[in-house]
Design a protein around this motif. Structure first.
Motif, mmCIF file in Angstrom:
data_model
loop_
_atom_site.group_PDB
_atom_site.id
_atom_site.type_symbol
_atom_site.label_atom_id
_atom_site.label_comp_id
_atom_site.label_asym_id
_atom_site.label_seq_id
_atom_site.Cartn_x
_atom_site.Cartn_y
_atom_site.Cartn_z
ATOM 1 N N SER A 35 -2.765 6.419 -37.429
ATOM 2 C CA SER A 35 -2.595 5.593 -38.610
ATOM 3 C C SER A 35 -3.403 4.312 -38.482
ATOM 4 O O SER A 35 -3.713 3.864 -37.377
ATOM 5 C CB SER A 35 -1.123 5.212 -38.794
ATOM 6 N N TRP A 36 -3.690 3.741 -39.629
ATOM 7 C CA TRP A 36 -4.218 2.389 -39.710
ATOM 8 C C TRP A 36 -3.191 1.514 -40.404
ATOM 9 O O TRP A 36 -2.676 1.880 -41.472
ATOM 10 C CB TRP A 36 -5.529 2.352 -40.488
ATOM 11 N N TYR A 37 -2.897 0.396 -39.801
ATOM 12 C CA TYR A 37 -2.053 -0.639 -40.377
ATOM 13 C C TYR A 37 -2.911 -1.893 -40.550
ATOM 14 O O TYR A 37 -3.974 -2.030 -39.961
ATOM 15 C CB TYR A 37 -0.884 -0.959 -39.450
ATOM 16 N N ARG A 38 -2.398 -2.801 -41.354
ATOM 17 C CA ARG A 38 -3.065 -4.100 -41.473
ATOM 18 C C ARG A 38 -2.029 -5.191 -41.619
ATOM 19 O O ARG A 38 -0.916 -4.948 -42.089
ATOM 20 C CB ARG A 38 -4.040 -4.121 -42.646
ATOM 21 N N GLN A 39 -2.428 -6.382 -41.219
ATOM 22 C CA GLN A 39 -1.550 -7.532 -41.341
ATOM 23 C C GLN A 39 -2.364 -8.731 -41.790
ATOM 24 O O GLN A 39 -3.283 -9.175 -41.082
ATOM 25 C CB GLN A 39 -0.852 -7.839 -40.016
ATOM 26 N N ALA A 40 -2.017 -9.224 -42.954
ATOM 27 C CA ALA A 40 -2.657 -10.414 -43.486
ATOM 28 C C ALA A 40 -1.876 -11.646 -43.054
ATOM 29 O O ALA A 40 -0.677 -11.539 -42.741
ATOM 30 C CB ALA A 40 -2.718 -10.328 -45.008
ATOM 31 N N PRO A 41 -2.498 -12.810 -43.045
ATOM 32 C CA PRO A 41 -1.794 -14.032 -42.628
ATOM 33 C C PRO A 41 -0.543 -14.255 -43.461
ATOM 34 O O PRO A 41 -0.573 -14.193 -44.693
ATOM 35 C CB PRO A 41 -2.832 -15.129 -42.883
ATOM 36 N N GLY A 42 0.572 -14.484 -42.764
ATOM 37 C CA GLY A 42 1.826 -14.768 -43.442
ATOM 38 C C GLY A 42 2.523 -13.563 -44.034
ATOM 39 O O GLY A 42 3.545 -13.709 -44.702
ATOM 40 N N LYS A 43 1.980 -12.373 -43.786
ATOM 41 C CA LYS A 43 2.578 -11.167 -44.339
ATOM 42 C C LYS A 43 2.975 -10.207 -43.226
ATOM 43 O O LYS A 43 2.490 -10.304 -42.094
ATOM 44 C CB LYS A 43 1.603 -10.487 -45.304
ATOM 45 N N GLU A 44 3.824 -9.257 -43.575
ATOM 46 C CA GLU A 44 4.237 -8.253 -42.603
ATOM 47 C C GLU A 44 3.136 -7.203 -42.435
ATOM 48 O O GLU A 44 2.328 -6.969 -43.340
ATOM 49 C CB GLU A 44 5.532 -7.591 -43.056
ATOM 50 N N ARG A 45 3.145 -6.568 -41.283
ATOM 51 C CA ARG A 45 2.211 -5.475 -41.050
ATOM 52 C C ARG A 45 2.575 -4.315 -41.978
ATOM 53 O O ARG A 45 3.752 -3.971 -42.128
ATOM 54 C CB ARG A 45 2.274 -5.037 -39.590
ATOM 55 N N GLU A 46 1.559 -3.709 -42.591
ATOM 56 C CA GLU A 46 1.809 -2.625 -43.524
ATOM 57 C C GLU A 46 0.949 -1.423 -43.204
ATOM 58 O O GLU A 46 -0.183 -1.552 -42.712
ATOM 59 C CB GLU A 46 1.529 -3.084 -44.972
ATOM 60 N N LEU A 47 1.490 -0.246 -43.532
ATOM 61 C CA LEU A 47 0.744 0.997 -43.344
ATOM 62 C C LEU A 47 -0.345 1.102 -44.400
ATOM 63 O O LEU A 47 -0.076 0.941 -45.590
ATOM 64 C CB LEU A 47 1.684 2.193 -43.442
ATOM 65 N N VAL A 48 -1.554 1.396 -43.964
ATOM 66 C CA VAL A 48 -2.681 1.570 -44.873
ATOM 67 C C VAL A 48 -2.964 3.047 -45.101
ATOM 68 O O VAL A 48 -3.090 3.502 -46.243
ATOM 69 C CB VAL A 48 -3.941 0.884 -44.310
ATOM 70 N N ALA A 49 -3.061 3.804 -44.006
ATOM 71 C CA ALA A 49 -3.408 5.222 -44.115
ATOM 72 C C ALA A 49 -2.936 5.951 -42.873
ATOM 73 O O ALA A 49 -2.834 5.360 -41.796
ATOM 74 C CB ALA A 49 -4.908 5.397 -44.286
ATOM 75 N N ARG A 50 -2.691 7.238 -43.047
ATOM 76 C CA ARG A 50 -2.168 8.050 -41.951
ATOM 77 C C ARG A 50 -2.796 9.430 -42.018
ATOM 78 O O ARG A 50 -3.006 9.965 -43.117
ATOM 79 C CB ARG A 50 -0.658 8.118 -42.058
ATOM 80 N N ILE A 51 -3.053 9.989 -40.846
ATOM 81 C CA ILE A 51 -3.596 11.346 -40.786
ATOM 82 C C ILE A 51 -2.879 12.107 -39.682
ATOM 83 O O ILE A 51 -2.668 11.579 -38.590
ATOM 84 C CB ILE A 51 -5.131 11.313 -40.560
ATOM 85 N N LEU A 52 -2.480 13.324 -39.977
ATOM 86 C CA LEU A 52 -1.750 14.111 -38.990
ATOM 87 C C LEU A 52 -2.697 14.683 -37.935
ATOM 88 O O LEU A 52 -3.909 14.588 -38.045
ATOM 89 C CB LEU A 52 -0.962 15.209 -39.683
ATOM 90 N N THR A 53 -2.089 15.318 -36.947
ATOM 91 C CA THR A 53 -2.845 15.758 -35.771
ATOM 92 C C THR A 53 -4.031 16.638 -36.116
ATOM 93 O O THR A 53 -5.121 16.461 -35.592
ATOM 94 C CB THR A 53 -1.936 16.530 -34.812
#
Length: 118
Positions: A35-53
């Motif tokens: 998966s890719w997550y991202r976290q912007a300043p002052g915000k919670e980390r969020e899921l961006v994209a996910r790929i299975l095995t």
């Protein structure tokens, strides 16, 4: 030693593109969903994209659908995030994340900064 090493971040103008890479080592990459997550300043980390095995199933945050594409190369132990039509609100630190149905241990990369600004 387990490592997830992200690369490809940087400064880009609105409307531009970037391709992030995450190189994995120290574990059986093909057994892990990525998966890719991202976290912007002052915000919670969020899921961006996910790929299975096996790479046949992916999902995306609504905010990036149609603009971001996640893919993986199990032969090279690498996961990618192609980002197009970038917007200022895509600015964040992007993290690579690995988890598996076969193990309880999960892994995080150190993050790569993406800044979208004119």
């Amino acid at each position: 030693q387990v490592q997830l090493v992200e690369s490809g971040g940087g400064l880009v103008q609105p409307g531009g593109s970037l391709r992030l890479s995450c190189a994995a080592s120290g574990f059986t990459f093909r057994d892990y969903h990525m998966s890719w997550y991202r976290q912007a300043p002052g915000k919670e980390r969020e899921l961006v994209a996910r790929i299975l095995t096996f790479g046949g199933w992916t999902n995306y945050a609504d905010s990036v659908k149609g603009r971001f594409t996640i893919s993986r190369d199990n032969a090279k132990n690498t996961v990618f995030l192609q980002m197009i039509r970038l917007r200022p609100d895509d600015t964040a630190v992007y993290y690579c994340y690995a988890n598996s149905d076969k193990a309880t241990t999960t892994y995080w990369g150190q993050g790569t900064q993406v800044t979208v600004s004119s």
